[in-house]
Every structure is written in C-alpha cells, then in structure tokens.
Write a protein that holds these residues in place. Structure first.
Motif, PDB file in Angstrom:
ATOM      1  N   GLN A 360       0.836  -1.212   0.000  1.00  0.00           N
ATOM      2  CA  GLN A 360       0.000   0.000   0.000  1.00  0.00           C
ATOM      3  C   GLN A 360       0.866   1.255   0.000  1.00  0.00           C
ATOM      4  O   GLN A 360       0.362   2.356   0.200  1.00  0.00           O
ATOM      5  CB  GLN A 360      -0.941  -0.016   1.209  1.00  0.00           C
ATOM      6  N   LEU A 361       2.148   1.094  -0.212  1.00  0.00           N
ATOM      7  CA  LEU A 361       3.085   2.177  -0.458  1.00  0.00           C
ATOM      8  C   LEU A 361       3.028   3.269   0.622  1.00  0.00           C
ATOM      9  O   LEU A 361       2.642   4.425   0.346  1.00  0.00           O
ATOM     10  CB  LEU A 361       2.822   2.775  -1.859  1.00  0.00           C
ATOM     11  N   PRO A 362       3.422   2.922   1.854  1.00  0.00           N
ATOM     12  CA  PRO A 362       3.258   3.879   2.965  1.00  0.00           C
ATOM     13  C   PRO A 362       3.938   5.233   2.747  1.00  0.00           C
ATOM     14  O   PRO A 362       3.315   6.280   2.985  1.00  0.00           O
ATOM     15  CB  PRO A 362       3.863   3.153   4.173  1.00  0.00           C
ATOM     16  N   GLY A 363       5.182   5.224   2.302  1.00  0.00           N
ATOM     17  CA  GLY A 363       5.893   6.498   2.130  1.00  0.00           C
ATOM     18  C   GLY A 363       5.233   7.351   1.057  1.00  0.00           C
ATOM     19  O   GLY A 363       5.017   8.559   1.231  1.00  0.00           O
ATOM     20  N   TRP A 364       4.911   6.727  -0.054  1.00  0.00           N
ATOM     21  CA  TRP A 364       4.281   7.476  -1.154  1.00  0.00           C
ATOM     22  C   TRP A 364       2.935   8.036  -0.686  1.00  0.00           C
ATOM     23  O   TRP A 364       2.603   9.211  -0.926  1.00  0.00           O
ATOM     24  CB  TRP A 364       4.095   6.566  -2.377  1.00  0.00           C
ATOM     25  N   GLU A 427       0.615  17.896  12.686  1.00  0.00           N
ATOM     26  CA  GLU A 427      -0.851  17.776  12.613  1.00  0.00           C
ATOM     27  C   GLU A 427      -1.239  16.459  11.908  1.00  0.00           C
ATOM     28  O   GLU A 427      -2.085  15.712  12.373  1.00  0.00           O
ATOM     29  CB  GLU A 427      -1.361  18.978  11.813  1.00  0.00           C
ATOM     30  N   LEU A 428      -0.566  16.188  10.785  1.00  0.00           N
ATOM     31  CA  LEU A 428      -0.860  14.964  10.031  1.00  0.00           C
ATOM     32  C   LEU A 428      -0.509  13.721  10.848  1.00  0.00           C
ATOM     33  O   LEU A 428      -1.226  12.714  10.804  1.00  0.00           O
ATOM     34  CB  LEU A 428      -0.066  14.988   8.715  1.00  0.00           C
ATOM     35  N   PHE A 429       0.575  13.812  11.603  1.00  0.00           N
ATOM     36  CA  PHE A 429       0.984  12.674  12.437  1.00  0.00           C
ATOM     37  C   PHE A 429      -0.113  12.344  13.450  1.00  0.00           C
ATOM     38  O   PHE A 429      -0.393  11.173  13.717  1.00  0.00           O
ATOM     39  CB  PHE A 429       2.317  12.996  13.134  1.00  0.00           C
ATOM     40  N   GLY A 430      -0.770  13.388  13.945  1.00  0.00           N
ATOM     41  CA  GLY A 430      -1.872  13.187  14.899  1.00  0.00           C
ATOM     42  C   GLY A 430      -3.053  12.454  14.263  1.00  0.00           C
ATOM     43  O   GLY A 430      -3.847  11.833  14.957  1.00  0.00           O
ATOM     44  N   GLN A 431      -3.166  12.538  12.924  1.00  0.00           N
ATOM     45  CA  GLN A 431      -4.306  11.886  12.241  1.00  0.00           C
ATOM     46  C   GLN A 431      -3.807  10.774  11.334  1.00  0.00           C
ATOM     47  O   GLN A 431      -4.408  10.464  10.315  1.00  0.00           O
ATOM     48  CB  GLN A 431      -5.027  12.908  11.356  1.00  0.00           C
ATOM     49  N   ARG A 432      -2.648  10.181  11.640  1.00  0.00           N
ATOM     50  CA  ARG A 432      -1.972   9.292  10.685  1.00  0.00           C
ATOM     51  C   ARG A 432      -2.798   8.088  10.250  1.00  0.00           C
ATOM     52  O   ARG A 432      -2.662   7.611   9.136  1.00  0.00           O
ATOM     53  CB  ARG A 432      -0.616   8.864  11.219  1.00  0.00           C
ATOM     54  N   GLU A 433      -3.681   7.601  11.157  1.00  0.00           N
ATOM     55  CA  GLU A 433      -4.500   6.424  10.812  1.00  0.00           C
ATOM     56  C   GLU A 433      -5.417   6.702   9.621  1.00  0.00           C
ATOM     57  O   GLU A 433      -5.881   5.786   8.956  1.00  0.00           O
ATOM     58  CB  GLU A 433      -5.385   6.033  12.009  1.00  0.00           C
ATOM     59  N   SER A 434      -5.666   8.006   9.358  1.00  0.00           N
ATOM     60  CA  SER A 434      -6.596   8.335   8.262  1.00  0.00           C
ATOM     61  C   SER A 434      -5.891   8.369   6.897  1.00  0.00           C
ATOM     62  O   SER A 434      -6.538   8.566   5.874  1.00  0.00           O
ATOM     63  CB  SER A 434      -7.239   9.702   8.535  1.00  0.00           C
ATOM     64  N   ILE A 435      -4.569   8.196   6.882  1.00  0.00           N
ATOM     65  CA  ILE A 435      -3.853   8.268   5.593  1.00  0.00           C
ATOM     66  C   ILE A 435      -4.223   7.047   4.747  1.00  0.00           C
ATOM     67  O   ILE A 435      -4.073   5.900   5.175  1.00  0.00           O
ATOM     68  CB  ILE A 435      -2.321   8.383   5.804  1.00  0.00           C
ATOM     69  N   GLN A 436      -4.696   7.344   3.557  1.00  0.00           N
ATOM     70  CA  GLN A 436      -5.190   6.309   2.645  1.00  0.00           C
ATOM     71  C   GLN A 436      -4.026   5.677   1.866  1.00  0.00           C
ATOM     72  O   GLN A 436      -3.202   6.397   1.285  1.00  0.00           O
ATOM     73  CB  GLN A 436      -6.158   7.017   1.684  1.00  0.00           C
ATOM     74  N   GLY A 437      -3.942   4.353   1.840  1.00  0.00           N
ATOM     75  CA  GLY A 437      -2.896   3.672   1.066  1.00  0.00           C
ATOM     76  C   GLY A 437      -3.167   3.772  -0.426  1.00  0.00           C
ATOM     77  O   GLY A 437      -4.297   4.029  -0.845  1.00  0.00           O
ATOM     78  N   LEU A 438      -2.115   3.579  -1.227  1.00  0.00           N
ATOM     79  CA  LEU A 438      -2.254   3.694  -2.681  1.00  0.00           C
ATOM     80  C   LEU A 438      -1.713   2.435  -3.355  1.00  0.00           C
ATOM     81  O   LEU A 438      -0.976   1.659  -2.746  1.00  0.00           O
ATOM     82  CB  LEU A 438      -1.479   4.922  -3.177  1.00  0.00           C
ATOM     83  N   ARG A 439      -2.086   2.252  -4.612  1.00  0.00           N
ATOM     84  CA  ARG A 439      -1.542   1.142  -5.417  1.00  0.00           C
ATOM     85  C   ARG A 439      -1.185   1.695  -6.798  1.00  0.00           C
ATOM     86  O   ARG A 439      -1.708   2.741  -7.205  1.00  0.00           O
ATOM     87  CB  ARG A 439      -2.570   0.013  -5.549  1.00  0.00           C
ATOM     88  N   PHE A 440      -0.297   0.982  -7.503  1.00  0.00           N
ATOM     89  CA  PHE A 440       0.073   1.414  -8.861  1.00  0.00           C
ATOM     90  C   PHE A 440      -1.098   1.232  -9.815  1.00  0.00           C
ATOM     91  O   PHE A 440      -1.792   0.208  -9.768  1.00  0.00           O
ATOM     92  CB  PHE A 440       1.209   0.542  -9.400  1.00  0.00           C
ATOM     93  N   VAL A 441      -1.283   2.212 -10.703  1.00  0.00           N
ATOM     94  CA  VAL A 441      -2.164   2.024 -11.854  1.00  0.00           C
ATOM     95  C   VAL A 441      -1.272   1.807 -13.077  1.00  0.00           C
ATOM     96  O   VAL A 441      -1.441   0.868 -13.835  1.00  0.00           O
ATOM     97  CB  VAL A 441      -3.084   3.258 -12.059  1.00  0.00           C
ATOM     98  N   ALA A 457      -5.757   2.282  -2.625  1.00  0.00           N
ATOM     99  CA  ALA A 457      -5.656   0.819  -2.509  1.00  0.00           C
ATOM    100  C   ALA A 457      -6.797   0.296  -1.664  1.00  0.00           C
ATOM    101  O   ALA A 457      -7.387   1.030  -0.871  1.00  0.00           O
ATOM    102  CB  ALA A 457      -4.320   0.466  -1.862  1.00  0.00           C
ATOM    103  N   GLU A 458      -7.070  -1.001  -1.833  1.00  0.00           N
ATOM    104  CA  GLU A 458      -8.036  -1.665  -0.941  1.00  0.00           C
ATOM    105  C   GLU A 458      -7.496  -1.588   0.489  1.00  0.00           C
ATOM    106  O   GLU A 458      -6.280  -1.724   0.677  1.00  0.00           O
ATOM    107  CB  GLU A 458      -8.129  -3.160  -1.311  1.00  0.00           C
ATOM    108  N   PRO A 459      -8.366  -1.414   1.478  1.00  0.00           N
ATOM    109  CA  PRO A 459      -7.842  -1.380   2.860  1.00  0.00           C
ATOM    110  C   PRO A 459      -7.239  -2.736   3.264  1.00  0.00           C
ATOM    111  O   PRO A 459      -7.561  -3.743   2.707  1.00  0.00           O
ATOM    112  CB  PRO A 459      -9.061  -1.066   3.713  1.00  0.00           C
TER     113      PRO A 459
END
Ligand code: PLP
Length: 459
Positions: A360-364, A427-441, A457-459
């Motif tokens: 789910q490409l966490p850094g990206w 601020e983003l770190f405080g809401q980190r669980e809400s960061i949406q994962g991504l996948r390659f298209v 990406a799918e959860p």
C-alpha cells in the motif's frame, strides 16, 4: 549568540499561492496521486528536491550578465574550469547539462556489459545509467544504515570490507571504478568520513581500480567532516573538500546542488584516455567540450556558486537549519531518519503509517497526504522508487527503508516557512491512521516514480 541566522538578505521575491484542502484533493487526484505530476503553481512549499531550486546570489547574477556565449573557447568556460579545478584538483574538467548526463557519459566511456560498479548507495539516475549499459550497480552500505534510529555520525560510508570482498569475488577486470556518493542522498543525505574515503582509496589501490566521487553535495559533506570527525574542527571547508577529492581519480557532479546552479553538471577525470572518450560522446550528445550543453552564462554562474558554497557561514546555517526541522519533528515523536541529513529530513514512511502494508506504499501515500493536508510537496525515496517486482512474478522486493524526503532548497525558504512545514507534519501525524494507502495504476519500468500513476488501494 545561540541563534544561527540566514547569512543573506532578500532582494527579489516570488509570490507563492495558498490553495484549499478541497482544491488540493482534486488536484492530486487529477495528477494520478503522483506529486511529480502536479503543477508547481499548485504547491505552497516545494520540498520535492533541492536540485536546481536554489536561489542565486547577486554575484552569480552578475556572472550571468557577463557570460560569454562564444561557441568555442568562451571566457565563461575558463572561469568554470579554474573554479572546479581549484577544489577538485583533477586534470580534465568537462561541463555537462546536469548530473545524469555526466553519469551517462562516464558509463559510456568506462563501463562494459557485465561489469559491477560498487558504491555506498547509488543515486537512482546513477543506478539507471549503470544498468542501461547492462552492468550492475551494487550498494555496499554500512549495517548501521538500515536502522533509522542509529546515530552513526558517518552513516553514508561505504562498507570497506564488503568492497574488498566484492572486488575479490567479481574480479578486478569487471570493476571499472568504485563510486562513492557524498553526501549519500539515497541513504538519507548522510556524510562519508575522510577516513572512509582514505580506506576505500587503499582498497582501490590494491587492485588498481579508480575511485570516483558522485559529489553533488560535496560541500555539505565537507562541513559534516569538520563538525564530526576528529582532527578537522579547525580546518576550512575548502581544505577539507580538497582533501576529499585528493583520494579520488575523478568526479561526476550535478551542479544543481552544491554549486548553486539552476542547471549544470560536470565530469572531472585524471585519465587522458577516459577524457578523450568522454569528450567524443559529449560532442555527439551534449555539445562542444567548452560548453557541454550549457549556456556561457550558466558556466559563469556555476563558477561563482562553487566558491560561494564553501563559505563557512553559509554551511553553518545550512546544516543547522536542516537540523532545526528534524529536531522539532523529533520532539513531537514523528519517526525520522537519524542523524539529520545535510540537505533534507527524511520521514520514515513505514513507522509513520504503521496501518499500511508495503504493497500500500506507505511512504508514497504519506507524501500525497502531506500535499493534501498543507500543500507541501515532498519526494518518496522508498517503495515506489526502489521496489522491484520479482522476476518469477511472486510479489515484490522492497527496499530496506521507505522514506519521504523533505529536501530543502538552498537560500529559498525562511524559518517561518519551515515552522509551517513542521506544524503541518505534526498535525498529520496526529491523524496518521486516516492516511489512505495507494496502489500502482501505471508503473514505467525505468525510474517509475517520475511518471507512475496511482489509485487508492483496498484497505
Ligand atoms: C547524488 C546524486 N547524484 C546524481 C544526481 C543526478 O543529478 P541531476 O538531477 O542533475 O541529473 C542527483 C540528483 O538529485 C543526486 O542527488
């Protein structure tokens, strides 16, 4: 005085524009969730790269006005040659339009199919250029480099024992040169010590193999040596830089970093034979050897920049202002690569986004969320840049670290810009669980990060 100030004042300004969160959500989705595909005007603070994004000084602009645009033998070239030779010391000085052109020319001149080029950590374009001539770019990092919390003062060093073992195993004839990157960009902007350069030189001498520096950030490396390596505290950055280069037989440089250039690069070598081959290719693809794909005015600006970068007040401010960002984020518990690099702070994508798997490409995903949240653009140096699908189709090989680089352009942003960046990340770190994962298209096979597209990406 405790406060280290910007050692310059501002003479020309460029407005930057605020966008709303809603606008940014739309813009990044339109860009295929790839920050490289955004329009720069939609970015508030651009930390995508420190390359070519620096502010030139009044003396550099004066150089631009005085640039000699003659096709051959321009005065600007001789200024450039003298300034570069004064620091690097190599016999031949060859201009190119940027770092990767230098890498390509060096590989064309010296690397053969099946060769192995050992290094500390090859930068992505360096690796791609080595692989383009069907050779292998082999990273020989210190074991400490794999641990983001390890405070080794010279985490950019090459593992000298692995270097000797590699040459022994591969055979001298298949190692055209050893390439050490100072500072080690892909390894987190970490410096290489003088003793490591000396030791690598000794290994190279044992087999008669040339040692080349990829020296995009040589001045920052020199200043870290001054700060951290016993015996160098009283030396001027230029003396340290000269000693660093004295252990090498040549260098490739992107002059868009530690030469304050908006464009430019160079290759220097001692070997007449390599210089001849490089100049022949240069004429085919870059231009005549006294301009190498650059305008005379660029060469004049670089000649000034390469001297200015070694100013001790500037380097003190540069290293301290980068560490300022790191120490504030660290105090808020944001996971970072330590110690802090010279040109950038690296967020640890996997620890920031513990809820995301490598696929789910966490850094990206973090870099995309950071843009959406506060309009700051950063660059992933991790799973997208270095992840490779396995040849047997059975999954992926992911890099040891999945980082997000906040690269700080030289002399461009003030402390309050950096305070804004720090606040946004916390601020983003405080809401980190809400960061949406991504996948390659779409994933291009070479240097995928520049143009790939993504979808949630799918959860
Ligand atoms: C260490 C290193 N080498 C080479 C390059 C390539 O330079 P350029 O972007 O000028 O082609 C870069 C650019 O970021 C770099 O950081």
């Amino acid at each position: 005085m405790r406060t280290i100030i910007e050692p310059f004042r501002i003479k020309v300004v460029e407005p930057i524009r605020m966008t709303t969160r809603e606008e940014r959500r739309g813009l990044i989705a339109e860009a295929g969730f790839n920050p490289f595909r955004l329009k720069a005007e939609h970015v508030l603070i651009d930390l995508l790269t420190d390359s070519g994004t620096g502010a030139m000084s009044t003396a550099q602009w004066a150089g631009v006005m005085e640039g000699d645009e003659s096709y051959a033998g321009a005065r600007s070239f001789f200024q450039f040659e003298a300034a570069v030779r004064d620091v690097f010391g190599h016999r031949h000085v060859i201009p190119t339009h940027q770092g990767r052109a230098s890498e390509r020319l060096l590989c064309a001149a010296a690397v053969n199919d099946g060769d192995v080029v050992p290094g500390n950590t090859h930068f992505d374009t360096t690796r791609a250029n080595i692989e383009a001539v069907r050779a292998e770019a082999r990273d020989l990092k210190l074991p400490e480099a794999a641990d983001p919390e390890n405070e080794h003062p010279f985490k950019g060093n090459i593992d000298v024992e692995s270097l000797a073992a590699t040459i022994q195993q591969v055979g001298r004839d298949r190692v055209p040169f050893v390439l050490i990157t100072v500072t080690n960009n892909s390894g987190g902007g970490q410096p290489v010590s003088m003793s490591n350069l000396r030791a690598a030189r000794q290994v190279c001498d044992r087999w008669g193999i040339p040692l080349i520096l990829d020296c995009a950030r040589f001045a920052e490396n020199a200043y870290f040596i001054k700060l951290r390596e016993p015996g160098f505290g009283a030396k001027a950055p230029i003396e340290i830089a000269r000693e660093m280069f004295s252990y090498s037989d040549g260098a490739v440089m992107s002059m868009k970093k530690d030469a304050f250039g908006n464009i430019g690069g160079g290759i220097t070598v001692n070997s007449d034979e390599w210089a001849e081959r490089i100049r022949t290719h240069l004429i085919l693809t870059e231009g005549f050897p006294t301009y190498g794909g650059l305008a005379g005015r660029d060469l004049s600006a670089l000649a000034v920049g390469i001297r200015e970068i070694l100013d001790e007040d500037y380097l003190r401010y540069r290293i301290a202002s980068t560490a300022y960002v790191g120490s504030h984020l660290n105090a808020a518990g944001v996971p970072l690569l330590k110690p802090y690099g010279g040109h950038a702070i690296f967020l640890d994508g996997r620890r920031f986004c513990r809820h995301l798997r490598d696929e789910q490409l966490p850094g990206w995903s973090l870099s995309v969320a950071l843009y959406e949240q506060v309009g700051v653009r950063a660059c992933e140096i991790g799973n997208v840049m270095f992840g490779r699908p396995r040849a047997d189709g059975g999954g992926w090989d992911w890099p040891t670290l999945d980082l997000v680089r906040l690269a700080i352009p030289r002399r461009v942003y003030t402390q309050s810009h950096m305070d804004y960046v720090v606040e946004g990340i916390i601020e983003l770190f405080g809401q980190r669980e809400s960061i949406q994962g991504l996948r390659f298209v779409h994933r291009p096979a070479v240097l995928p990060h520049f143009t790939a597209t993504f979808a949630p990406a799918e959860p």
